[in-house]
Each structure stands twice: as C-alpha cells, then as structure tokens.
Design a protein around this motif. Sequence first.
Motif, PDB file in Angstrom:
ATOM      1  N   VAL A 289     -11.506  -8.165  14.822  1.00  0.00           N
ATOM      2  CA  VAL A 289     -11.178  -8.521  13.439  1.00  0.00           C
ATOM      3  C   VAL A 289     -10.959 -10.025  13.290  1.00  0.00           C
ATOM      4  O   VAL A 289     -11.462 -10.649  12.341  1.00  0.00           O
ATOM      5  N   ALA A 290     -10.229 -10.641  14.205  1.00  0.00           N
ATOM      6  CA  ALA A 290      -9.942 -12.073  14.103  1.00  0.00           C
ATOM      7  C   ALA A 290     -11.218 -12.900  14.219  1.00  0.00           C
ATOM      8  O   ALA A 290     -11.414 -13.865  13.457  1.00  0.00           O
ATOM      9  N   GLN A 291     -12.094 -12.534  15.152  1.00  0.00           N
ATOM     10  CA  GLN A 291     -13.347 -13.269  15.307  1.00  0.00           C
ATOM     11  C   GLN A 291     -14.249 -13.080  14.082  1.00  0.00           C
ATOM     12  O   GLN A 291     -14.879 -14.029  13.612  1.00  0.00           O
ATOM     13  N   ALA A 292     -14.292 -11.853  13.560  1.00  0.00           N
ATOM     14  CA  ALA A 292     -15.099 -11.591  12.370  1.00  0.00           C
ATOM     15  C   ALA A 292     -14.571 -12.357  11.164  1.00  0.00           C
ATOM     16  O   ALA A 292     -15.346 -12.849  10.336  1.00  0.00           O
ATOM     17  N   ALA A 293     -13.242 -12.490  11.067  1.00  0.00           N
ATOM     18  CA  ALA A 293     -12.640 -13.231   9.954  1.00  0.00           C
ATOM     19  C   ALA A 293     -13.043 -14.702  10.001  1.00  0.00           C
ATOM     20  O   ALA A 293     -13.399 -15.300   8.975  1.00  0.00           O
ATOM     21  N   ARG A 294     -13.010 -15.280  11.188  1.00  0.00           N
ATOM     22  CA  ARG A 294     -13.395 -16.689  11.327  1.00  0.00           C
ATOM     23  C   ARG A 294     -14.889 -16.863  11.017  1.00  0.00           C
ATOM     24  O   ARG A 294     -15.281 -17.790  10.304  1.00  0.00           O
ATOM     25  N   ALA A 295     -15.719 -15.951  11.538  1.00  0.00           N
ATOM     26  CA  ALA A 295     -17.156 -16.040  11.304  1.00  0.00           C
ATOM     27  C   ALA A 295     -17.486 -15.890   9.822  1.00  0.00           C
ATOM     28  O   ALA A 295     -18.325 -16.617   9.284  1.00  0.00           O
ATOM     29  N   ALA A 296     -16.811 -14.961   9.153  1.00  0.00           N
ATOM     30  CA  ALA A 296     -17.056 -14.747   7.722  1.00  0.00           C
ATOM     31  C   ALA A 296     -16.643 -15.965   6.909  1.00  0.00           C
ATOM     32  O   ALA A 296     -17.296 -16.322   5.922  1.00  0.00           O
ATOM     33  N   PHE A 298     -16.810 -19.051   7.716  1.00  0.00           N
ATOM     34  CA  PHE A 298     -17.781 -20.138   7.854  1.00  0.00           C
ATOM     35  C   PHE A 298     -19.219 -19.682   7.594  1.00  0.00           C
ATOM     36  O   PHE A 298     -20.172 -20.376   7.950  1.00  0.00           O
ATOM     37  N   GLY A 299     -19.362 -18.502   6.958  1.00  0.00           N
ATOM     38  CA  GLY A 299     -20.683 -18.033   6.553  1.00  0.00           C
ATOM     39  C   GLY A 299     -21.583 -17.614   7.691  1.00  0.00           C
ATOM     40  O   GLY A 299     -22.810 -17.633   7.557  1.00  0.00           O
ATOM     41  N   GLY A 314      -2.810  -7.788   5.721  1.00  0.00           N
ATOM     42  CA  GLY A 314      -2.779  -9.138   6.244  1.00  0.00           C
ATOM     43  C   GLY A 314      -3.515 -10.104   5.347  1.00  0.00           C
ATOM     44  O   GLY A 314      -4.026  -9.723   4.290  1.00  0.00           O
ATOM     45  N   ARG A 315      -3.564 -11.347   5.768  1.00  0.00           N
ATOM     46  CA  ARG A 315      -4.203 -12.409   5.000  1.00  0.00           C
ATOM     47  C   ARG A 315      -5.058 -13.269   5.922  1.00  0.00           C
ATOM     48  O   ARG A 315      -4.835 -13.324   7.135  1.00  0.00           O
ATOM     49  N   ILE A 316      -6.018 -13.964   5.339  1.00  0.00           N
ATOM     50  CA  ILE A 316      -6.870 -14.895   6.074  1.00  0.00           C
ATOM     51  C   ILE A 316      -6.777 -16.248   5.381  1.00  0.00           C
ATOM     52  O   ILE A 316      -6.965 -16.332   4.156  1.00  0.00           O
ATOM     53  N   ASP A 317      -6.471 -17.302   6.145  1.00  0.00           N
ATOM     54  CA  ASP A 317      -6.346 -18.616   5.508  1.00  0.00           C
ATOM     55  C   ASP A 317      -7.720 -19.275   5.365  1.00  0.00           C
ATOM     56  O   ASP A 317      -8.755 -18.704   5.718  1.00  0.00           O
ATOM     57  N   GLU A 318      -7.734 -20.492   4.861  1.00  0.00           N
ATOM     58  CA  GLU A 318      -8.987 -21.176   4.570  1.00  0.00           C
ATOM     59  C   GLU A 318      -9.787 -21.514   5.822  1.00  0.00           C
ATOM     60  O   GLU A 318     -10.998 -21.753   5.749  1.00  0.00           O
ATOM     61  N   GLN A 319      -9.138 -21.521   6.970  1.00  0.00           N
ATOM     62  CA  GLN A 319      -9.829 -21.809   8.231  1.00  0.00           C
ATOM     63  C   GLN A 319     -10.237 -20.530   8.966  1.00  0.00           C
ATOM     64  O   GLN A 319     -10.789 -20.594  10.059  1.00  0.00           O
TER      65      GLN A 319
END
Length: 372
Positions: A289-296, A298-299, A314-319
């Motif tokens: 989930v964390a890796q997918a969130a970062r990948a999503a 940044f497109g 949970g939440r995902i920040d701008e980074q």
Amino acid sequence: MLYVDIPSSVDIAALTSHRGDLCVSIYLPTTPVTQEAQGHRIELKNLAKQAIEQIHAAGGDRHRAALIAEQLDDLVDDDEFWRFQAHSLAIFATPENLQTFRVPNALARIVSASDRFYVKPLLRAVSFPNACYVLALAQRSVRLVEVSADLPAVPVEVEAMPQDAGRAVRGVGEIDHWPSGRIQGAEGQKVLLRQFARKVDRALRPLLGGSGLPLILAAAEPLASIYRSVNTYSQLAEAGIEGSPEGLTEAQLAERARPILDELYRDELATWRALFQQRENQGRATTDVAQAARAATFGAVDMILVDIDQIIPGRIDEQGAVSFPEQQDEGEYGVVDEIAARVLAAGGRVIGVRKADIPREGTLAAILRYPV
C-alpha cells in the motif's frame, strides 16, 4: 427490466477529485421489482440518519448537514424514482447537490461522511457490469437482446435496424445467390450479406457506443464471419453462440451467453495477473500500500486492482507518504480510495474487484509505468 445509469469515466473522475467540507456517500442494495421498493426507501431513510449522525459526531456544520438531510428525504419521497431501480443504488450528496447511480452489481451497504466521496465500490460496476448484449443475426431476422446478471433477458428496439437481409439490400425477399455486378452465385451472396452486415453494424453504433458492454454474436456461418469482418464495435466478444439463432428464445440466448460473459471476465483477470507477474520481476509491480501510494502520487501507476470491500483508514500527503490513524473513525476515508483517485487523475486504469481476484489476496495490486 434492469434500469441502470452506470457512471462514465468523466463522472468517476469528477467524483474522485471533489473535495468539500461535507461529502456523504451511501450505497444500498436495491431490486428492480417495483413492489419491493418500499423496504429500500425505509432503509435509505435509516442510512441517511446515520450519515447525519456521522457529520454531527465529527463537529460538522449543522445547518449544512440539514441541507443534505433535506435532499435525502426528498429522494426517499420520490415515487417515480423508486419505480425504476437496479441491484444497487449509489448516492453522493453535498449541501448543494445530490447524484445517484443505479448499477447492476450487488454492493454492500455503506455510509460515509467525509471531506470527499467514497467512490471505490462504484468501480466494480464500471469494471465488470455482469451484463451484455446478444446480437441474434440471421438472413431472415435480426434481434438485439439485453442480458443482465439476474433478470430475464429482454429484446431491445434499435432504430434503423434492418428486419432481414433481403429487404436490407434489395427491398424484398431472401438473399439466395443473387448476382452483384460481375460476381455471381455464392460470391455474389457473400457481397450482399456483407452489405446487410454493415447496415446492422451502423444501426447498433448509437446504442452500443459508450456503453462499454460486451456484444456476443449469435449467428451461423458464413454470416457470423461476415459480420465480424465489418464490425466496428470494440467490445465484440471473440467467442460467440454458434448456429442459427432463429429458433432460440431470448431466455435461451441469455443462457448460452452467460458462460461466454463469465469467460470474458476470467480471461481479462488472467491476462492482468500474468502481466502483473511479468512486471513484478522487472520491479514494476507491487501489492504494498505504501509503495502504491507513492507511485500513484507521482503518476507512475498504469493499472491497479483494488478490493472494493475493504477500507484502510488513513491519509496520503503530497509526497505520497501514508499515515494511519490510531483509532478508526466510522466515516474515515480510506487510503486505497485516495490511491485510486490519484491513479485516475494521472490517466491510469482502476479495476474494482473482490479480494480473491487480487494477487496474494491483497488490498491492491498495481502495475507501474516505471520503477519507483
């Protein structure tokens, strides 16, 4: 008849990108049987009450909450609306607006009040609607039949659809080795049948275009191959119902179409899983989930499978960093939902499935455009 208004990709994008102080999402199972609608109206009234309670518990503006309650009450009281339903109803409400979508999938009851809409369950209807059209094509008759998951198949009236091959190309009679210019005999018959097939294809375009539903062809040779050679609808299934459909009822056509429809979905998921395994070996796929969130963020996500039932608060920040709350809130927006929204915003594809369809039965599985 099943009454559906499945959201378009534009609708999904608008819902996932919306942000506001009060966004209520409600899902409830329904039935197309009008006589049973009263029970669903009562259920919506109870679910609406839960939504308002969530807003109050979170300290939301009571006046604006009352505006949402008023819109939901109006929907409960709309007799005409409840006459026409499918298997599930999705409702998205703000103090200023209310949208509904009737979908053919059986979705779980959900109430969510947050600063954005809970759209993920709706993706199942877009990904796998469990419905199709059957084109029963013969020289002497043409029928289009709508097949849904649980209801009887029904014929569909199609404007400008030819009644038969003879009238379509020559005005009267059945095509029987008619000449066409210098082509005689069987070759001439094929030329005229191709003209007939093109007329059928043209008549179907306005109805099928944008529906996204598979089209299953029921026809005997050589008409089956001829129609496939002129077809312009991208969702025509490779497998078809063999033999002449003239002696088959709508129910029999639906019975023969459903295994083909099931196979289409199985093939699509099998193809996806094979690609996932290939990309995973290249460092371009993940179930984390964390890796997918970062990948999503940044497109970098090309396609993603998401479990439509599970919510991970949970939440995902701008980074793209994920944070999880210590205590789950009843109306908490999910991390996977935000990932799905960011994938859609970057032009990726999101497929809503059940957990059993996801590699290693995870919450999600993403195929990346490049390693992250």
